[in-house]
Design an enzyme around this catalytic site. Sequence first.
Site, mmCIF file in Angstrom:
data_model
loop_
_atom_site.group_PDB
_atom_site.id
_atom_site.type_symbol
_atom_site.label_atom_id
_atom_site.label_comp_id
_atom_site.label_asym_id
_atom_site.label_seq_id
_atom_site.Cartn_x
_atom_site.Cartn_y
_atom_site.Cartn_z
ATOM 1 N N ARG A 24 0.821 -1.213 0.000
ATOM 2 C CA ARG A 24 0.000 0.000 0.000
ATOM 3 C C ARG A 24 0.854 1.263 0.000
ATOM 4 O O ARG A 24 0.495 2.286 -0.609
ATOM 5 C CB ARG A 24 -0.909 -0.021 1.229
ATOM 6 C CG ARG A 24 -1.880 1.145 1.271
ATOM 7 C CD ARG A 24 -2.935 0.887 2.332
ATOM 8 N NE ARG A 24 -3.946 1.928 2.355
ATOM 9 C CZ ARG A 24 -4.226 2.661 3.437
ATOM 10 N NH1 ARG A 24 -3.574 2.449 4.564
ATOM 11 N NH2 ARG A 24 -5.156 3.585 3.384
ATOM 12 N N ASN A 75 -3.626 8.776 4.812
ATOM 13 C CA ASN A 75 -2.387 8.194 5.350
ATOM 14 C C ASN A 75 -2.313 8.205 6.871
ATOM 15 O O ASN A 75 -1.767 7.273 7.484
ATOM 16 C CB ASN A 75 -1.167 8.966 4.805
ATOM 17 C CG ASN A 75 -1.022 8.837 3.297
ATOM 18 O OD1 ASN A 75 -1.514 7.869 2.697
ATOM 19 N ND2 ASN A 75 -0.354 9.803 2.674
ATOM 20 N N HIS A 117 -6.173 -5.878 -2.300
ATOM 21 C CA HIS A 117 -6.984 -6.057 -1.088
ATOM 22 C C HIS A 117 -7.225 -7.542 -0.772
ATOM 23 O O HIS A 117 -8.003 -7.853 0.120
ATOM 24 C CB HIS A 117 -8.304 -5.283 -1.204
ATOM 25 C CG HIS A 117 -8.132 -3.800 -1.117
ATOM 26 N ND1 HIS A 117 -9.177 -2.912 -1.188
ATOM 27 C CD2 HIS A 117 -7.012 -3.023 -0.961
ATOM 28 C CE1 HIS A 117 -8.718 -1.668 -1.080
ATOM 29 N NE2 HIS A 117 -7.417 -1.710 -0.955
HETATM 30 C C1 HEM Z 1 -9.111 1.576 -5.889
HETATM 31 C C2 HEM Z 1 -9.099 2.414 -4.905
HETATM 32 C C3 HEM Z 1 -8.656 2.059 -3.519
HETATM 33 C C4 HEM Z 1 -9.273 2.456 -2.380
HETATM 34 C C5 HEM Z 1 -10.509 3.313 -2.278
HETATM 35 C C6 HEM Z 1 -8.543 1.884 -1.284
HETATM 36 C C7 HEM Z 1 -8.849 2.072 0.049
HETATM 37 C C8 HEM Z 1 -8.258 1.397 1.093
HETATM 38 C C9 HEM Z 1 -8.649 1.544 2.471
HETATM 39 C C10 HEM Z 1 -9.754 2.458 2.982
HETATM 40 C C11 HEM Z 1 -7.864 0.717 3.216
HETATM 41 C C12 HEM Z 1 -7.905 0.541 4.741
HETATM 42 C C13 HEM Z 1 -7.194 1.732 5.374
HETATM 43 C C14 HEM Z 1 -7.369 1.850 6.873
HETATM 44 O O1 HEM Z 1 -7.991 1.009 7.510
HETATM 45 O O2 HEM Z 1 -6.856 2.833 7.421
HETATM 46 C C15 HEM Z 1 -6.961 0.073 2.298
HETATM 47 C C16 HEM Z 1 -6.009 -0.854 2.657
HETATM 48 C C17 HEM Z 1 -5.132 -1.430 1.787
HETATM 49 N N1 HEM Z 1 -4.972 -1.079 0.456
HETATM 50 FE FE1 HEM Z 1 -6.247 -0.023 -0.667
HETATM 51 N N2 HEM Z 1 -7.502 1.158 -1.764
HETATM 52 C C18 HEM Z 1 -7.522 1.234 -3.128
HETATM 53 C C19 HEM Z 1 -6.603 0.690 -3.995
HETATM 54 C C20 HEM Z 1 -5.475 0.011 -3.599
HETATM 55 C C21 HEM Z 1 -4.390 -0.344 -4.469
HETATM 56 C C22 HEM Z 1 -4.305 0.034 -5.945
HETATM 57 C C23 HEM Z 1 -3.473 -1.012 -3.707
HETATM 58 C C24 HEM Z 1 -2.140 -1.577 -4.102
HETATM 59 C C25 HEM Z 1 -1.796 -1.877 -5.326
HETATM 60 C C26 HEM Z 1 -4.017 -1.095 -2.372
HETATM 61 C C27 HEM Z 1 -3.446 -1.777 -1.338
HETATM 62 C C28 HEM Z 1 -3.970 -1.853 -0.057
HETATM 63 C C29 HEM Z 1 -3.489 -2.768 0.959
HETATM 64 C C30 HEM Z 1 -2.442 -3.858 0.757
HETATM 65 C C31 HEM Z 1 -4.204 -2.485 2.129
HETATM 66 C C32 HEM Z 1 -4.026 -3.134 3.505
HETATM 67 C C33 HEM Z 1 -2.925 -2.377 4.244
HETATM 68 C C34 HEM Z 1 -2.636 -2.862 5.651
HETATM 69 O O3 HEM Z 1 -3.252 -3.803 6.149
HETATM 70 O O4 HEM Z 1 -1.748 -2.228 6.259
HETATM 71 N N3 HEM Z 1 -5.214 -0.435 -2.331
HETATM 72 N N4 HEM Z 1 -7.215 0.513 1.033
#
Ligand code: HEM
Length: 323
Positions: free
Chosen positions: A63, A95, A195
Amino acid sequence: MAITVQSFLACVLLVSAGVALQASADLSPDFYDEVCPEALLTVKLIVEAAVALEPRMGASLIRLHFHDCFVNGCDASILLDDTPTFTGEKTAGPNNNSVRGYDVIDRIKLAVNTVCLDNVVSCADILAVAARDSVVALGGDYYEVLLGRRDSTTASIDDANKNIPSPFLDLPALLSNFQSRGLGLEDLVVLSGAHTVGFSRCLLFRDRLYNESSTMDAAFAAGLQPRCPRAGGDGTLSALDHRSASSFDAGYYGGLVQMKGLLHSDQQLFRGDGGDADALVQYYSENADAFRVDFGAAMVKMGSLSPLMGSDGVIRENCRVAN
Ligand code: HEM
Ligand SMILES: *[C@@H]1O[C@H](CO)[C@@H](O)[C@H](O)[C@H]1NC(C)=O
Ligand SMILES: *[C@@H]1O[C@H](CO)[C@@H](O)[C@H](O)[C@H]1NC(C)=O
């Protein structure tokens, strides 16, 4: 007349071919082969150790690269610490209290500078390689990372707030966010497959558990309620892929087809309306191998967003500080 039109077209073609060549020709997989052949192995060993200790760290590092690239390109701007006279991207809404992995990047940078006997590997490249190594450490497929990015000397909290997509967006807004960087629907669907690992805080999906008009599978929503009550527990985590939060598989898509997407933005990729996004999600839910391969290709594309190259930008000595 015909000549004018043709030479004009030829010109346009030449110019756009030149631009395309320049954008991809300068990042290369062997950028560090001469100057520091041990660099990539050093990154890999530290990522593997960090993920073995805590699988979620792999998700966090993936992420981190995404949140870097979507704000003025993959230039490590996200890593700059605030100072009394400068506000970086770390406290931007998407962030703050959410992005993690900064310490692992610090450890990698220190180790790489030591093994290379010099400050030659950029923080932006470390983010790209650490993301790939995380995918592999969690069971995903290897892909070759293009290298040669340099680091920014600035960051923009405003751009971080504006450009990183919100989990409350609908499909058209998610798509236009991606399209504004030259990425398409397929990239949106494939990259969201990240995800398949990691977690989200309750406050970002609570609405979906208590709203009559939510499309979330009712039994699934009920199962999440104890961990995400109507009030309180804002920071309590649930897996983005309920079946396997630490295995890089195609389970995320299967969950979407069953209407068990955790975030609103996840479920928007499969709305049950038979649209193009639905078809892609359905396809990846049934073709895990295609997802594994396509994900790597899409990460390379994302990793190539507006890199600083050549004499632009710097190689930071410490990823948290603009030299
Ligand atoms: C398409 C739009 C996207 C949205 C709206 C989005 C939104 C989010 C949100 C809201 C979270 C949880 C954050 C929290 O609890 O504070 C998250 C976690 C995450 N996102 Fe996305 N995301 C998107 C695309 C992506 C992309 C393109 C990637 C990587 C290529 C990605 C990788 C991740 C990962 C791996 C997590 C888990 C992180 C952790 O557990 O520390 N996301 N995302
Ligand atoms: C970031 O989070 C901290 C800790 O919760 C909070 O005190 C601070 O106000 C937040 N910063 C911004 C800019 O929202
Ligand atoms: C419930 O969901 C609908 C549709 O997504 C939304 O318009 C409405 O604001 C939500 N209501 C609450 C109380 O969250």
